[in-house]
Design a protein around this motif. Structure first.
Motif, PDB file in Angstrom:
ATOM      1  N   LYS A  10      15.556  91.209  16.905  1.00  0.00           N
ATOM      2  CA  LYS A  10      14.902  90.744  18.124  1.00  0.00           C
ATOM      3  C   LYS A  10      13.739  89.809  17.787  1.00  0.00           C
ATOM      4  CE  LYS A  10      17.301  93.662  20.772  1.00  0.00           C
ATOM      5  NZ  LYS A  10      18.246  93.240  21.831  1.00  0.00           N
ATOM      6  N   ASN A  11      13.641  88.734  18.560  1.00  0.00           N
ATOM      7  CA  ASN A  11      12.540  87.777  18.396  1.00  0.00           C
ATOM      8  C   ASN A  11      12.378  87.346  16.940  1.00  0.00           C
ATOM      9  OD1 ASN A  11      11.774  87.887  21.190  1.00  0.00           O
ATOM     10  ND2 ASN A  11      10.828  89.878  20.766  1.00  0.00           N
ATOM     11  N   ASP A  12      13.492  87.020  16.330  1.00  0.00           N
ATOM     12  CA  ASP A  12      13.486  86.579  14.936  1.00  0.00           C
ATOM     13  C   ASP A  12      12.806  85.214  14.845  1.00  0.00           C
ATOM     14  OD1 ASP A  12      14.048  86.668  12.236  1.00  0.00           O
ATOM     15  OD2 ASP A  12      16.021  85.737  12.468  1.00  0.00           O
ATOM     16  N   SER A  13      11.836  85.090  13.953  1.00  0.00           N
ATOM     17  CA  SER A  13      11.069  83.851  13.808  1.00  0.00           C
ATOM     18  C   SER A  13      11.525  83.104  12.564  1.00  0.00           C
ATOM     19  CB  SER A  13       9.574  84.175  13.709  1.00  0.00           C
ATOM     20  OG  SER A  13       8.810  82.998  13.601  1.00  0.00           O
ATOM     21  N   PHE A  14      11.758  81.800  12.710  1.00  0.00           N
ATOM     22  CA  PHE A  14      12.223  81.000  11.580  1.00  0.00           C
ATOM     23  C   PHE A  14      11.736  79.565  11.734  1.00  0.00           C
ATOM     24  CE2 PHE A  14      15.341  81.130  14.935  1.00  0.00           C
ATOM     25  CZ  PHE A  14      15.835  79.839  15.054  1.00  0.00           C
ATOM     26  N   LYS A  15      11.717  78.845  10.621  1.00  0.00           N
ATOM     27  CA  LYS A  15      11.180  77.491  10.615  1.00  0.00           C
ATOM     28  C   LYS A  15      12.020  76.544  11.475  1.00  0.00           C
ATOM     29  CE  LYS A  15       8.892  77.487   6.098  1.00  0.00           C
ATOM     30  NZ  LYS A  15       8.854  76.847   4.754  1.00  0.00           N
ATOM     31  N   LYS A  16      11.331  75.708  12.219  1.00  0.00           N
ATOM     32  CA  LYS A  16      12.009  74.707  13.029  1.00  0.00           C
ATOM     33  C   LYS A  16      12.623  73.643  12.123  1.00  0.00           C
ATOM     34  CE  LYS A  16      11.207  71.274  16.679  1.00  0.00           C
ATOM     35  NZ  LYS A  16      10.199  70.657  17.577  1.00  0.00           N
ATOM     36  N   ARG A  17      13.870  73.305  12.395  1.00  0.00           N
ATOM     37  CA  ARG A  17      14.558  72.266  11.633  1.00  0.00           C
ATOM     38  C   ARG A  17      14.032  70.898  12.044  1.00  0.00           C
ATOM     39  NH1 ARG A  17      17.396  71.562   6.935  1.00  0.00           N
ATOM     40  NH2 ARG A  17      18.870  69.839   7.122  1.00  0.00           N
TER      41      ARG A  17
ATOM     42  N   ARG B 276       9.122  66.020   7.017  1.00  0.00           N
ATOM     43  CA  ARG B 276       8.775  67.299   6.414  1.00  0.00           C
ATOM     44  C   ARG B 276       8.386  68.294   7.495  1.00  0.00           C
ATOM     45  NH1 ARG B 276       5.319  66.480   0.940  1.00  0.00           N
ATOM     46  NH2 ARG B 276       6.215  68.538   0.571  1.00  0.00           N
ATOM     47  N   TRP B 277       8.599  69.561   7.193  1.00  0.00           N
ATOM     48  CA  TRP B 277       8.297  70.615   8.156  1.00  0.00           C
ATOM     49  C   TRP B 277       6.837  70.550   8.578  1.00  0.00           C
ATOM     50  CZ3 TRP B 277       5.743  75.618   7.299  1.00  0.00           C
ATOM     51  CH2 TRP B 277       5.868  76.481   8.399  1.00  0.00           C
ATOM     52  N   ASN B 278       6.602  70.696   9.884  1.00  0.00           N
ATOM     53  CA  ASN B 278       5.257  70.512  10.435  1.00  0.00           C
ATOM     54  C   ASN B 278       4.542  71.818  10.752  1.00  0.00           C
ATOM     55  OD1 ASN B 278       6.640  71.428  12.648  1.00  0.00           O
ATOM     56  ND2 ASN B 278       6.371  69.573  13.891  1.00  0.00           N
ATOM     57  N   GLY B 279       5.092  72.938  10.314  1.00  0.00           N
ATOM     58  CA  GLY B 279       4.431  74.218  10.549  1.00  0.00           C
ATOM     59  C   GLY B 279       4.925  74.963  11.772  1.00  0.00           C
ATOM     60  N   GLN B 280       5.866  74.389  12.514  1.00  0.00           N
ATOM     61  CA  GLN B 280       6.353  75.024  13.734  1.00  0.00           C
ATOM     62  C   GLN B 280       7.487  76.010  13.438  1.00  0.00           C
ATOM     63  OE1 GLN B 280       7.150  71.377  16.154  1.00  0.00           O
ATOM     64  NE2 GLN B 280       5.849  72.390  17.658  1.00  0.00           N
ATOM     65  N   TYR B 281       7.502  77.087  14.229  1.00  0.00           N
ATOM     66  CA  TYR B 281       8.550  78.095  14.132  1.00  0.00           C
ATOM     67  C   TYR B 281       9.285  78.210  15.465  1.00  0.00           C
ATOM     68  CZ  TYR B 281       6.603  79.835   9.719  1.00  0.00           C
ATOM     69  OH  TYR B 281       6.170  79.951   8.424  1.00  0.00           O
TER      70      TYR B 281
ATOM     71  N   ASP C 231      16.562  85.872  19.480  1.00  0.00           N
ATOM     72  CA  ASP C 231      17.347  86.994  18.975  1.00  0.00           C
ATOM     73  C   ASP C 231      18.495  86.452  18.125  1.00  0.00           C
ATOM     74  OD1 ASP C 231      15.688  88.544  20.483  1.00  0.00           O
ATOM     75  OD2 ASP C 231      17.183  89.083  21.996  1.00  0.00           O
ATOM     76  N   ARG C 232      18.701  87.066  16.955  1.00  0.00           N
ATOM     77  CA  ARG C 232      19.791  86.624  16.080  1.00  0.00           C
ATOM     78  C   ARG C 232      20.442  87.835  15.406  1.00  0.00           C
ATOM     79  NH1 ARG C 232      18.154  81.562  12.346  1.00  0.00           N
ATOM     80  NH2 ARG C 232      16.679  83.028  11.398  1.00  0.00           N
TER      81      ARG C 232
END
Length: 477
Positions: A428-435, A441-446, A450-451
């Protein structure tokens, strides 16, 4: 291989369930159950396994699996978002899920789980390429990929799963694919005894003998498993002896007697990606100490252990003030090395871009692993290869079985409670890096949603299977 080595490995095949953990680390957690309660819990665990396996099979793609899916199956991910015709080879993908199905079958005799394992194997076989191995993923719309990747336990996990399943089934397709894969393992082994990052030759760092992410270590593990399953194959023994020699000659000389992540054709530490310099690597060194001991157990040749004392001493000397070890230690100076994209050296880990600082293990706490490796080496010297193997693979007494069951009962209860009626375990509410878009380059956003996770499924099935297997052993007393 010596008679002793063959005999030790044959014990693994003959003895089904054996505990492979240090009894001194087991502590009861006040979860003691009566006989009636344990019988009831066993039935609940078996029912959970049946439901979990039946559900998870419904989210397959052509018999294979990815890392994550949304509950409505509208989105799928591996290391990146995937389409509906692509599966993952790298764990926790298809081979790892197949091993989970096989684990359920071995623990409970569930024929449906064995059939699902067979489906996963057939998916891998469809994606087995012309060279006999696998890349990171299999795209069923494009089966002309000829790359064999030894990165992150990709090809190795597929070979390991096929070999294990080959022991359970009389299936000519699985047997033929397994034999092709084993021939590939020996064909791709470099003349110096290591394995490359990828095959065939790419003309860059992928051609180098690579310990990074356990590449060579996993290859050696697979070949040890192969000799366990097929003990009369002299070519497998020859491969193991070549690997043992490579482990010895690739150790760097004092005063930095560790190992690098990758080596060029001249057996020199070499650059890989722009943030992976030629350096001595403490993490690789800890891994290699244990691989050397594994090879010693199998080959019964004490000279295999000779690189270990210097490596242990060097590891103790390179611990940083914060209690951790740098991933890269500069050749000569012994200073920690931190490189950002594109090959920009910075002085401290805090100076790295967030994309690298949070996406790569520049520092790690190796103390526990170092202590265990040191103790294992001391036991190897004291006991010899045969008795060391016995000390690490032994039946548990009634009291020891009861203690272990008590230890994991809390985990079992949590797994049962978390399972949905459908059989799914949903994060539930799984947090992962935004593609990010290509080139950014990744900007720090997640992102949060649910996954359903293959890793969670594999972990839960492993714990549930262990509980059933231990209970069966306890019932024999």
């Amino acid at each position: 291989m010596t008679f002793q080595g063959r005999k030790l490995l044959s014990y693994c095949t003959l003895f089904g369930l054996m505990a492979v953990f240090n009894i001194s680390t087991i502590f009861a957690q006040n979860n003691s159950l009566s006989q009636a309660e344990r019988v009831d819990l066993n039935e609940k665990v078996k029912a959970s396994m049946r439901k979990g396996v039946a559900f998870f099979q419904t989210i397959n793609t052509e018999g294979g699996y990815v890392y994550f899916v949304t509950p409505d199956l509208s989105l799928k991910w591996g290391e990146v978002p995937l389409d509906n015709q692509t599966i993952e080879v790298q764990p926790p993908g298809t081979p790892a899920v197949g091993q989970s199905f096989l684990r359920v079958y071995k623990a409970t005799g569930d024929e449906q789980a064995l059939e699902f394992a067979k489906e996963a194997a057939y998916a891998l076989i469809r994606g087995q390429n012309i060279n006999g191995g696998w890349d990171h993923t299999i795209n069923f719309n494009k089966l002309d990929n000829d790359k064999v990747s030894f990165d992150d336990n990709q090809t190795q996990s597929a070979v390991s799963f096929l070999m294990a399943l080959d022991q359970q089934l009389e299936d000519s397709l699985i047997n033929a694919a397994t034999q092709r894969a084993l021939k590939m393992m020996m064909h791709t082994q470099l003349s110096n005894g290591g394995w490359p990052h990828k095959y065939p030759e790419q003309g860059d760092y992928h051609d180098y003998a690579t310990f990074n992410d356990g590449g060579i270590n996993d290859c050696i593990r697979v070949m040890i498993e192969a000799y366990q399953y097929y003990p009369n194959d002299e070519a497998i023994e020859k491969s193991l002896r070549k690997a043992a020699r490579f482990m010895n000659i690739s150790q760097l000389p004092p005063p930095q007697p560790g190992w690098a992540q990758q080596y060029n054709e001249f057996l020199q530490p070499a650059w890989a990606r722009t943030f992976e310099p030629a350096a001595v690597c403490p993490l690789v060194t800890v891994n290699n100490i244990n691989t050397l001991i594994d090879l010693y157990i199998v080959l019964d040749k004490k000279t295999i252990l000779e690189p270990i004392p210097d490596a242990l001493r060097w590891l103790r000397e390179t611990r940083m003030e914060n209690g951790k070890w740098a991933r890269f230690v500069e050749l000569g100076t012994g200073k920690p090395l931190y490189y950002d994209r594109p090959r920009i050296r910075v002085e401290n880990i805090e100076d790295l871009h967030p994309e690298r600082r949070t996406g790569y293990g520049y520092q790690s706490d190796l103390q526990s692993r170092l202590d265990k490796s040191s103790l294992r080496y001391e036991k190897a010297l004291k006991l010899g290869s045969k008795d060391l193997w016995k000390s690490e693979h032994h039946f548990l007494s009634k009291d020891q079985l009861s203690l272990r069951l008590e230890e994991i009962t809390g985990d079992i209860m949590a797994i049962l409670e978390a399972q949905e009626k459908s059989g799914a375990w949903i994060s539930k509410n799984d947090s992962f890096k935004k593609r990010m878009p290509s080139g950014e380059r990744w900007n720090g956003q997640y992102l949060t949603m649910d996954r359903i996770s293959s890793a969670v499924f594999n972990e839960n099935i492993a714990t549930l299977s262990e509980y059933i297997s231990l209970s069966k052993e306890l019932d024999k007393y």
